[in-house]
Design a protein around this motif. Structure first.
Motif, PDB file in Angstrom:
ATOM      1  N   UNK A 256      15.629   1.827  -8.559  1.00 54.40           N
ATOM      2  CA  UNK A 256      15.300   2.624  -7.386  1.00 54.40           C
ATOM      3  C   UNK A 256      15.668   1.854  -6.114  1.00 54.40           C
ATOM      4  N   UNK A 257      15.303   0.573  -6.109  1.00 54.47           N
ATOM      5  CA  UNK A 257      15.593  -0.261  -4.937  1.00 54.47           C
ATOM      6  C   UNK A 257      17.104  -0.373  -4.716  1.00 54.47           C
ATOM      7  N   UNK A 258      17.860  -0.473  -5.797  1.00 56.22           N
ATOM      8  CA  UNK A 258      19.328  -0.545  -5.673  1.00 56.22           C
ATOM      9  C   UNK A 258      19.862   0.701  -4.992  1.00 56.22           C
ATOM     10  N   UNK A 259      19.387   1.857  -5.448  1.00 52.17           N
ATOM     11  CA  UNK A 259      19.870   3.125  -4.896  1.00 52.17           C
ATOM     12  C   UNK A 259      19.498   3.266  -3.427  1.00 52.17           C
ATOM     13  N   UNK A 260      18.353   2.738  -3.059  1.00 47.78           N
ATOM     14  CA  UNK A 260      17.879   2.890  -1.678  1.00 47.78           C
ATOM     15  C   UNK A 260      18.220   1.670  -0.822  1.00 47.78           C
ATOM     16  N   UNK A 261      18.983   0.761  -1.399  1.00 45.68           N
ATOM     17  CA  UNK A 261      19.339  -0.496  -0.731  1.00 45.68           C
ATOM     18  C   UNK A 261      18.102  -1.213  -0.220  1.00 45.68           C
ATOM     19  N   UNK A 262      17.129  -1.280  -1.072  1.00 43.55           N
ATOM     20  CA  UNK A 262      15.879  -1.936  -0.691  1.00 43.55           C
ATOM     21  C   UNK A 262      15.553  -3.108  -1.585  1.00 43.55           C
ATOM     22  N   UNK A 263      14.322  -3.554  -1.497  1.00 38.13           N
ATOM     23  CA  UNK A 263      13.829  -4.687  -2.267  1.00 38.13           C
ATOM     24  C   UNK A 263      12.598  -4.251  -3.061  1.00 38.13           C
ATOM     25  N   UNK A 264      12.234  -5.077  -4.040  1.00 35.11           N
ATOM     26  CA  UNK A 264      11.058  -4.771  -4.849  1.00 35.11           C
ATOM     27  C   UNK A 264       9.957  -5.783  -4.553  1.00 35.11           C
ATOM     28  N   UNK A 265       8.774  -5.274  -4.297  1.00 32.71           N
ATOM     29  CA  UNK A 265       7.605  -6.132  -4.119  1.00 32.71           C
ATOM     30  C   UNK A 265       6.609  -5.850  -5.232  1.00 32.71           C
ATOM     31  N   UNK A 266       5.565  -6.664  -5.325  1.00 29.21           N
ATOM     32  CA  UNK A 266       4.612  -6.475  -6.417  1.00 29.21           C
ATOM     33  C   UNK A 266       3.210  -6.892  -5.997  1.00 29.21           C
ATOM     34  N   UNK A 267       2.229  -6.315  -6.667  1.00 25.40           N
ATOM     35  CA  UNK A 267       0.847  -6.753  -6.456  1.00 25.40           C
ATOM     36  C   UNK A 267       0.564  -7.897  -7.429  1.00 25.40           C
ATOM     37  N   UNK A 268      -0.550  -8.527  -7.242  1.00 23.50           N
ATOM     38  CA  UNK A 268      -0.903  -9.682  -8.071  1.00 23.50           C
ATOM     39  C   UNK A 268      -0.906  -9.357  -9.567  1.00 23.50           C
ATOM     40  N   UNK A 269      -1.540  -8.270 -10.030  1.00 26.82           N
ATOM     41  CA  UNK A 269      -1.548  -8.033 -11.483  1.00 26.82           C
ATOM     42  C   UNK A 269      -0.141  -7.889 -12.066  1.00 26.82           C
ATOM     43  N   UNK A 270       0.773  -7.301 -11.300  1.00 28.81           N
ATOM     44  CA  UNK A 270       2.149  -7.137 -11.796  1.00 28.81           C
ATOM     45  C   UNK A 270       2.830  -8.501 -11.942  1.00 28.81           C
ATOM     46  N   UNK A 271       2.523  -9.406 -11.034  1.00 25.64           N
ATOM     47  CA  UNK A 271       3.099 -10.753 -11.119  1.00 25.64           C
ATOM     48  C   UNK A 271       2.484 -11.501 -12.297  1.00 25.64           C
TER      49      UNK A 271
END
Ligand SMILES: Cc1cc2nc3c(=O)[nH]c(=O)nc-3n(C[C@H](O)[C@H](O)[C@H](O)COP(=O)(O)OP(=O)(O)OC[C@H]3O[C@@H](n4cnc5c(N)ncnc54)[C@H](O)[C@@H]3O)c2cc1C
Length: 333
Positions: A236-251
């Motif tokens: 999704x980030x690639x298509x929108x030319x964006x970046x991916x962030x995460x919350x603590x549990x995902x990390x």
């Protein structure tokens, strides 16, 4: 003062790999100074490796009183057995009261092993460290139950009091080239053999994570449920030319690198568009995204707090929604 008078000094493990990105040692020196000041003692950084003098100088410039260096060709690469052995013997010989390390890949492997050999306690991933004014004990604050609770841990009897700390929790002191300190080379014994042989090492082609400057950021939380689902956010980030962030549990689940953490103990961002998927909207997370211009939240629970700050809220299952959004975007772009 500490209960155990024969132990003295605050030690920090010198984790100098990726020096320019990995600031955790510098952050721990700053915190260590604060603790040492309260305990009326010194901060010592312990550095193991080959040709590491330059790092020792850097640590002094960032606030270390002393740096203890183990120089040996066999310490050039990090290996658990010889590293733990040198540290174990030095702790026995010099009796530090407190020993801190970054919660990096190295610290997380090395410190539990060392604590076990020293028969002392260890708190992992601390978010605060303080000296108890009455007892002189180190209060190690660490999230428990996936961050729902904060536990204050003490190590009343055993020494050293050991803790690991995530990068970004404390702030480093500015580089002061006029600072001075002692660089010491204590003796090291014959090193035990490493049980792993490194055949070759290659720098990971780290794609530069630049969350702070990204105009579009997609954030994934625990609600994504699996690494596979989380990986879709990168598409999704690639298509929108964006970046991916995460919350603590995902990390913590290993779905994304630590550099992607947003919030109180992570990064603070100000994108034009932020899409927050499967995140409840805990304050420790939302403090990092308050500057976003437009927030779209996707959560299956209509009462999730994230909807209070979202400009657009979608109540639904992320596992259904993300693939649909990807499909629509692929047709459009
Ligand atoms: C001192 C301290 C510092 C902290 N620092 C940070 C920090 O810097 N950054 C940080 O992120 N956290 C931090 N935390 C943790 C924080 O308190 C929260 O626990 C965390 O942000 C919650 O992450 P989450 O929203 O991903 O998970 P949860 O709170 O578990 O939320 C998951 C959400 O996903 C939804 N969901 C579940 N399944 C689906 C599905 N299939 N589709 C759609 N939605 C679904 C659920 O309804 C729920 O709302 C800290 C905690 C402490 C105590």
């Amino acid at each position: 003062m500490g209960m155990n008078k024969s132990y003295n000094g605050v030690w920090v493990f010198g984790d100098y790999r990726n020096y320019f990105q990995n600031r955790v040692t510098l952050q721990l020196i700053a915190k260590g100074r604060d603790l040492a000041h309260k305990l009326d003692t010194k901060v010592t950084v312990v550095v193991l490796g080959e040709n590491v003098h330059q790092y020792a100088m850097e640590y002094v410039a960032h606030g270390a009183d002393d740096v203890m260096v183990a120089e040996d060709h066999d310490l050039k690469e990090y290996h658990l057995e010889p590293y733990a052995d040198v540290l174990f013997k030095w702790v026995k010989a010099f009796s530090p009261e407190i020993f801190l390390a970054g919660a990096t890949a190295f610290g997380r492997e090395l410190f539990p092993r060392l604590a076990k050999r020293l028969n002392t306690g260890l708190s992992a991933d601390c978010v605060a460290l303080e000296v108890d004014a009455d007892t002189g004990l180190l209060i190690q604050t660490t999230p428990a139950f996936g961050g729902e609770l904060l536990a204050e841990v003490i190590t009343p009897d055993q020494r050293p009091q050991m803790a690991t700390v995530h990068p970004g929790v404390f702030q480093e002191l500015p580089h002061n080239r006029d600072a001075w300190g002692h660089i010491i080379y204590p003796e090291i014994d014959t090193l035990p053999e490493a049980r792993v042989e490194v055949l070759r090492s290659r720098r990971q082609q780290a794609h530069n994570i630049n969350l702070e400057d990204a105009a579009v950021v997609i954030v994934g939380g625990r609600g994504l449920g699996s690494k596979e689902q989380f990986r879709l956010l990168f598409k999704l980030a690639d298509l929108l030319e964006g970046e991916v962030g995460a919350t603590r549990p995902a990390i913590l689940a290993g779905w994304a690198e630590e550099d992607r953490l947003l919030g109180q103990t992570g990064k603070t961002i100000k994108p034009k568009l932020l899409i927050s998927v499967g995140t409840s909207g805990a304050l420790q997370y939302t403090t990092g995204i308050q500057g976003a211009e437009t927030i779209i939240a996707i959560n299956r629970d209509p009462s999730a707090p994230i909807f209070k700050m979202a400009d657009l809220g979608l109540v639904g299952d992320a596992g259904t929604f993300i693939p649909m959004l990807l499909e629509v975007l692929r047709k459009r772009i």
